[in-house]
Write a protein that holds these residues in place. Structure first.
Motif, mmCIF file in Angstrom:
data_model
loop_
_atom_site.group_PDB
_atom_site.id
_atom_site.type_symbol
_atom_site.label_atom_id
_atom_site.label_comp_id
_atom_site.label_asym_id
_atom_site.label_seq_id
_atom_site.Cartn_x
_atom_site.Cartn_y
_atom_site.Cartn_z
ATOM 1 N N ALA A 144 42.933 44.529 48.794
ATOM 2 C CA ALA A 144 42.461 43.273 48.230
ATOM 3 C C ALA A 144 40.945 43.273 48.167
ATOM 4 O O ALA A 144 40.273 43.427 49.161
ATOM 5 C CB ALA A 144 42.954 42.114 49.079
ATOM 6 N N GLY A 145 40.431 43.111 46.986
ATOM 7 C CA GLY A 145 39.011 42.888 46.824
ATOM 8 C C GLY A 145 38.136 44.092 47.070
ATOM 9 O O GLY A 145 36.963 43.931 47.390
ATOM 10 N N ASN A 194 39.233 37.774 42.639
ATOM 11 C CA ASN A 194 39.458 36.516 43.352
ATOM 12 C C ASN A 194 40.799 36.561 44.073
ATOM 13 O O ASN A 194 41.683 37.340 43.710
ATOM 14 C CB ASN A 194 39.418 35.343 42.362
ATOM 15 C CG ASN A 194 38.089 35.225 41.655
ATOM 16 O OD1 ASN A 194 37.891 35.803 40.592
ATOM 17 N ND2 ASN A 194 37.160 34.521 42.246
ATOM 18 N N PRO A 195 40.971 35.715 45.077
ATOM 19 C CA PRO A 195 42.255 35.678 45.785
ATOM 20 C C PRO A 195 43.402 35.324 44.856
ATOM 21 O O PRO A 195 43.226 34.637 43.848
ATOM 22 C CB PRO A 195 42.045 34.574 46.833
ATOM 23 C CG PRO A 195 40.570 34.491 47.005
ATOM 24 C CD PRO A 195 39.987 34.790 45.659
ATOM 25 N N LYS A 196 44.567 35.785 45.228
ATOM 26 C CA LYS A 196 45.773 35.492 44.445
ATOM 27 C C LYS A 196 46.599 34.433 45.171
ATOM 28 O O LYS A 196 46.640 34.382 46.394
ATOM 29 C CB LYS A 196 46.610 36.757 44.268
ATOM 30 C CG LYS A 196 45.923 37.824 43.417
ATOM 31 C CD LYS A 196 46.833 39.017 43.249
ATOM 32 C CE LYS A 196 46.132 40.167 42.555
ATOM 33 N NZ LYS A 196 45.667 39.844 41.200
ATOM 34 N N MET A 197 47.268 33.629 44.376
ATOM 35 C CA MET A 197 48.141 32.601 44.934
ATOM 36 C C MET A 197 49.588 33.086 44.936
ATOM 37 O O MET A 197 50.086 33.580 43.919
ATOM 38 C CB MET A 197 48.032 31.313 44.124
ATOM 39 C CG MET A 197 46.662 30.665 44.204
ATOM 40 S SD MET A 197 46.537 29.228 43.116
ATOM 41 C CE MET A 197 47.621 28.087 43.971
ATOM 42 N N ASP A 248 46.021 30.184 53.769
ATOM 43 C CA ASP A 248 45.150 31.250 53.266
ATOM 44 C C ASP A 248 45.198 32.447 54.207
ATOM 45 O O ASP A 248 45.256 32.289 55.434
ATOM 46 C CB ASP A 248 43.704 30.765 53.191
ATOM 47 C CG ASP A 248 43.532 29.544 52.306
ATOM 48 O OD1 ASP A 248 44.276 29.423 51.320
ATOM 49 O OD2 ASP A 248 42.649 28.716 52.605
ATOM 50 N N PRO A 254 42.670 35.346 54.346
ATOM 51 C CA PRO A 254 41.474 35.982 53.790
ATOM 52 C C PRO A 254 41.491 37.502 53.873
ATOM 53 O O PRO A 254 40.960 38.174 52.986
ATOM 54 C CB PRO A 254 40.341 35.392 54.648
ATOM 55 C CG PRO A 254 40.876 34.097 55.153
ATOM 56 C CD PRO A 254 42.340 34.334 55.362
ATOM 57 N N GLY A 307 43.254 38.549 50.848
ATOM 58 C CA GLY A 307 42.946 37.838 49.604
ATOM 59 C C GLY A 307 44.140 37.133 48.993
ATOM 60 O O GLY A 307 44.346 37.172 47.784
ATOM 61 N N THR A 336 46.644 33.441 49.104
ATOM 62 C CA THR A 336 46.883 32.071 49.533
ATOM 63 C C THR A 336 48.330 31.712 49.226
ATOM 64 O O THR A 336 48.770 31.834 48.086
ATOM 65 C CB THR A 336 45.942 31.098 48.805
ATOM 66 O OG1 THR A 336 44.611 31.244 49.327
ATOM 67 C CG2 THR A 336 46.383 29.650 48.998
#
Lengths: 307, 307
Positions: B104-105, B145-148, B213, B215, B218, B220
């Motif tokens: 992630a990221g 960006n974070p994924k939902m 979340d 973090p 990444g 939520t």
């Protein structure tokens, strides 16, 4: 033209009494809530600046709901909206004043694999139903997902902190401090960071207040109630001004984004009804509306605990 | 080894009485909540299959909190976690059985511009603070960006619907139906879609229940309380089995993801305390923990209206 916005119909005495209830232990006075009927000016942006990622949010439309005596729930039935500009600030060049625009989720704009550089084809992968950009060399799929915009609704001395945008989109209009959530941070931390960057305010999160999805542009707003640790704020580079507004002074005719408009109205409605709640909702374009014309939107799925 | 999980300490009589209160108008009996003390087996996955995007979620760790008589709030103080596999299923090839992993990221894995194919440099753009992949040809920035992840906690006949995963990660372990939110849909619609795909159940959303979340990876999680329109469910391709579990039968020793573990415990705690609330929280790794060892996590920022 935009449809006029009607008054919430709440008396100052009623709101004053209920503010205390909504905030449990906070006794305060509150004057009446009067939402302006002025339409949004499309010429508000005169000295446009380039956008930066951290604060470029929901650019595409603006909602003006018609309130009934039932309060905010009338969002579901009646509202009017105008499309102001079709843009999404995913991809901007830090070294260029030109605004590079990427529409939310347009798979056909992904032409190359970001991992190996191979060209992509646009197809529906096995076992899936959506069109994706698939690398013709390494086979990886460039998935696109909605972005989260996180921000704070800061209560201080019976007022709300708003920022006047010093950047596009919606230059010169008022918003809550908010921006894209970053990898490696929580939504709460992101909201605190954005508030510091845009309003110079050191805040702590009190409670989640709203999640508002905007499928049209692939964004989800997550707004927290927050309070300042110290009564200090000052505009960051992306804001030309920060100001505390009493609820009856909120500039509803010059807010930057529909999500902010909805959030503030939900907040006022909670104050009016005497209890701050968590709100989930989806801001949807009305079926059959045309992309080039003024639009109608609705707040769907509006729900939350105890609703 | 994982730390044993203690019983919530709720009596069946107490829970039975409070279920009705939590659900306002639903009267039902409920037996005691007994969370297993069995540690998670790392050899649970024996017949691993390739992953698919729609259901590949939070792959990396598993939380086993220690409960106190204060209930779920003890998440903040004490929990133990193990890292099971370092993976993120953003990029998988639909035509290959090998699992392609993207952390992630990790900006340094973005080597090419997906719009023009130019090579990228990794630098901090002007006016920003984070390292980005910037195209050396067109100047665009590949923001990450974070994924939902959206899903449903489905209540039916005093039971909860769980799915046994038929895919990696966490093959063979139990989860709520959930998956990545797509561009163009709301979180509620995404949760309904995922429930249909994974559990063959046609549901309607009742209320938002939790935002969690993570973090570190990444992601939520947005979980809705939901109910089936018709009492029918059957496993989709990504599930080997779907089953309704009474609360005292939930397989806490073989849940797929920490977020699901937290969600189900928050739900049980709400039933125990007599009121279903909305929960926000952040699942964080404890500072100083090593990437290669068992981990300690905490549920931070746990808050919501009326907490």
């Amino acid at each position: 033209m935009l449809k006029a916005v009607q008054n919430l119909g709440s008396s100052s005495v009623f709101l004053s009494q209920l503010w205390k209830k909504a905030h449990h232990n906070t006794a305060c006075g509150l004057s009446s809530v009067a939402i302006s009927t002025n339409p949004l000016s499309n010429s508000a942006s005169t000295d446009r600046r380039r956008r930066r990622h951290a604060s470029t949010i929901e650019p595409d439309f603006f909602i003006l709901p018609v309130f009934s005596t039932r309060g905010i729930r009338s969002f579901r039935e009646s509202r009017v909206c105008v499309t102001r500009s079709e843009s999404n600030p995913d991809a901007t060049s830090p070294s260029s004043s030109s605004v590079l625009v990427q529409s939310a989720g347009n798979v056909h704009k992904i032409n190359f694999c970001q991992w190996c550089g191979g060209s992509t084809k646009h197809d529906i992968p096995d076992g899936e139903e959506k069109m994706r950009a698939i690398c013709t060399v390494c086979g990886k799929i460039a998935y696109q997902n909605p972005k989260m915009v996180v921000g704070c609704l800061i209560e201080h001395d019976k007022k709300i902190l708003l920022c006047k945008r010093n950047i596009e989109p919606s230059y010169g209009l008022w918003t809550l401090p908010a921006g894209y959530m970053e990898i490696g941070e929580s939504a709460a931390d992101g909201a605190i960071r954005e508030t510091w960057e845009e309003a110079g305010a050191d805040v702590e999160v009190v409670s989640p207040f709203a999640q508002l999805d905007i499928p049209l542009i692939g964004q989800t707003y997550v707004i927290f109630l927050a309070k300042m640790k110290k009564p200090h704020f000052s505009p960051g580079p992306e804001s030309s001004e920060c100001r505390l507004f009493a609820l009856d002074d909120i500039p509803f005719d010059s807010l930057a984004f529909s999500s902010i408009f909805v959030t503030l109205n939900l907040y006022i409605d909670d104050i009016r009804t005497g209890r701050l709640k968590f709100h989930y909702g989806t801001i949807n374009k009305r079926p059959g509306s045309s992309p080039s014309d003024m639009r109608a939107f609705s707040l769907d799925y509006h729900c939350g605990p105890d609703m």
